[in-house]
Design a protein around this motif. Sequence first.
Motif, PDB file in Angstrom:
ATOM      1  N   PHE A   1       0.826  -1.206   0.000  1.00  0.00           N
ATOM      2  CA  PHE A   1       0.000   0.000   0.000  1.00  0.00           C
ATOM      3  C   PHE A   1       0.864   1.262   0.000  1.00  0.00           C
ATOM      4  CE2 PHE A   1      -1.893   3.380   2.603  1.00  0.00           C
ATOM      5  CZ  PHE A   1      -2.993   3.694   1.832  1.00  0.00           C
ATOM      6  N   CYS A   2       2.008   1.226   0.676  1.00  0.00           N
ATOM      7  CA  CYS A   2       2.877   2.409   0.715  1.00  0.00           C
ATOM      8  C   CYS A   2       3.347   2.787  -0.686  1.00  0.00           C
ATOM      9  CB  CYS A   2       4.085   2.138   1.616  1.00  0.00           C
ATOM     10  SG  CYS A   2       3.689   2.079   3.366  1.00  0.00           S
ATOM     11  N   ARG A   3       3.770   1.801  -1.475  1.00  0.00           N
ATOM     12  CA  ARG A   3       4.250   2.120  -2.827  1.00  0.00           C
ATOM     13  C   ARG A   3       3.088   2.467  -3.747  1.00  0.00           C
ATOM     14  NH1 ARG A   3       9.033  -1.079  -6.031  1.00  0.00           N
ATOM     15  NH2 ARG A   3       9.936  -0.819  -3.955  1.00  0.00           N
ATOM     16  N   MET A   4       2.017   1.690  -3.697  1.00  0.00           N
ATOM     17  CA  MET A   4       0.871   1.968  -4.566  1.00  0.00           C
ATOM     18  C   MET A   4       0.159   3.247  -4.149  1.00  0.00           C
ATOM     19  SD  MET A   4       1.075  -0.505  -6.658  1.00  0.00           S
ATOM     20  CE  MET A   4       2.103  -1.979  -6.695  1.00  0.00           C
ATOM     21  N   GLY A   5       0.002   3.445  -2.836  1.00  0.00           N
ATOM     22  CA  GLY A   5      -0.687   4.637  -2.352  1.00  0.00           C
ATOM     23  C   GLY A   5       0.095   5.905  -2.629  1.00  0.00           C
ATOM     24  N   GLY A   6       1.431   5.840  -2.504  1.00  0.00           N
ATOM     25  CA  GLY A   6       2.239   7.013  -2.839  1.00  0.00           C
ATOM     26  C   GLY A   6       2.091   7.409  -4.291  1.00  0.00           C
ATOM     27  N   CYS A   7       1.976   6.417  -5.172  1.00  0.00           N
ATOM     28  CA  CYS A   7       1.790   6.703  -6.591  1.00  0.00           C
ATOM     29  C   CYS A   7       0.395   7.256  -6.859  1.00  0.00           C
ATOM     30  CB  CYS A   7       2.041   5.445  -7.408  1.00  0.00           C
ATOM     31  SG  CYS A   7       1.892   5.687  -9.193  1.00  0.00           S
ATOM     32  N   VAL A   8      -0.630   6.636  -6.274  1.00  0.00           N
ATOM     33  CA  VAL A   8      -2.009   7.095  -6.482  1.00  0.00           C
ATOM     34  C   VAL A   8      -2.185   8.516  -5.956  1.00  0.00           C
ATOM     35  CG1 VAL A   8      -4.409   6.692  -5.795  1.00  0.00           C
ATOM     36  CG2 VAL A   8      -2.979   4.784  -6.501  1.00  0.00           C
ATOM     37  N   MET A   9      -1.498   8.840  -4.872  1.00  0.00           N
ATOM     38  CA  MET A   9      -1.600  10.170  -4.290  1.00  0.00           C
ATOM     39  C   MET A   9      -1.135  11.248  -5.262  1.00  0.00           C
ATOM     40  SD  MET A   9       0.121  11.525  -0.743  1.00  0.00           S
ATOM     41  CE  MET A   9       1.774  11.092  -1.316  1.00  0.00           C
ATOM     42  N   MET A  10      -0.166  10.930  -6.135  1.00  0.00           N
ATOM     43  CA  MET A  10       0.393  11.916  -7.058  1.00  0.00           C
ATOM     44  C   MET A  10      -0.131  11.773  -8.480  1.00  0.00           C
ATOM     45  SD  MET A  10       2.217  13.553  -4.968  1.00  0.00           S
ATOM     46  CE  MET A  10       2.845  14.693  -6.181  1.00  0.00           C
ATOM     47  N   LEU A  11      -0.818  10.691  -8.784  1.00  0.00           N
ATOM     48  CA  LEU A  11      -1.280  10.467 -10.158  1.00  0.00           C
ATOM     49  C   LEU A  11      -2.281  11.531 -10.594  1.00  0.00           C
ATOM     50  CD1 LEU A  11      -1.960   6.671 -10.830  1.00  0.00           C
ATOM     51  CD2 LEU A  11      -0.318   8.171 -11.948  1.00  0.00           C
ATOM     52  N   PRO A  12      -2.183  11.999 -11.839  1.00  0.00           N
ATOM     53  CA  PRO A  12      -3.201  12.929 -12.345  1.00  0.00           C
ATOM     54  C   PRO A  12      -4.552  12.236 -12.433  1.00  0.00           C
ATOM     55  CG  PRO A  12      -1.754  12.181 -14.111  1.00  0.00           C
ATOM     56  CD  PRO A  12      -1.153  11.694 -12.841  1.00  0.00           C
ATOM     57  N   GLY A  13      -5.582  12.946 -12.058  1.00  0.00           N
ATOM     58  CA  GLY A  13      -6.916  12.351 -12.045  1.00  0.00           C
ATOM     59  C   GLY A  13      -7.204  11.702 -10.713  1.00  0.00           C
TER      60      GLY A  13
END
Length: 250
Positions: free
Chosen positions: A16-28
Motif C-alpha cells: 500500500f505504501c508504494r501503490m498509495g504514494g503513486c495514487v496520491m500523485m497520479l493525475p486524475g
Amino acid sequence: MITDPQGTILALFLAFCRMGGCVMMLPGFGSGRLPPQIRLFAAVAISMGVLPVLWDLIYPKASAPGATYIALIFTETLIGIVYGLIARLYTLGMQFAGTILAMSIGFTAPGGHDVVEDATENALTNLLTLTGLLLLFMMDFHHVVLRALVESYAATPVGAVIDSQKMLITLTDTLRASTMIMLRLASPFLIYGLMFNVAIGLVNKLAPQIPIFFISTPFLIMGGLFLMYLSIAALVRQYADGFAPIFTSF
C-alpha cells in the motif's frame, strides 16, 4: 487459510505504501476534486490486487517487524511518489502549453475554477487540460503506470538502497522531455502570435493615428481560436501519444 495474519497485514501495508504514494500523485486519481475516501479505497484495492503477484518479493521483508520496517515504509512511499510525479509532471505540461497558447492568441480572460485541481485557471487552459486527461484515461494510461509499478519491484526491490541521484535525474529528464513536447504543441500559436504582432506593429508605424490595440485584439483572438479549431484534435492526440514513451523510458 492465512497462516500468518500479522505478516500478511504488514506485507499488504508495504504494498500500500508504494501503490498509495503513486495514487496520491497520479493525475486524475490525485486530483483535489476527488474525495480522499475514493483515493484511499483505490489505493487499497490496487494493493490487494498486486499483493498475490508480488508475495514472494514483499512478504520476506515484512514478516519480521522492527526498526527496519519503519524505514521500509518511508522508502516504499518515496518510490511510489516518484512514479506518480513522472505522470503528474507530464500532465502539468498541458497547463504550461495552454497558458502559452492563451497568451499567444490574446485570450486573457479572467481565470475561473480549475476543473481538475483546486486552483484558478484560464478557461482555454481548462479545456485543454481536461480534454488531454480524459483522452489519457481513454487510452488506459493508468495501466501503464500500474505495470511500471509492478515491474519496479524487480528494478528496486523492497529493502534496496534508494539512489536519490537517480530519482532526481529521472524527474529532471521527465521535466525536460515534457517541456519540449509542450513547446512543440504550442509552437503554431507562438508563431501565429509573433507574426500577427509584428504585422500589427508595422501597421501602427505606418498609421500611428489608428487605435491599433482596439482594432487588432478581436482579430487576434478570432484567428487564434480558428487555428485552435483546426489543430486541437492533432494537438491532444500527440499529447496522449507522448505519455507512454516518456513514462516507459525511465
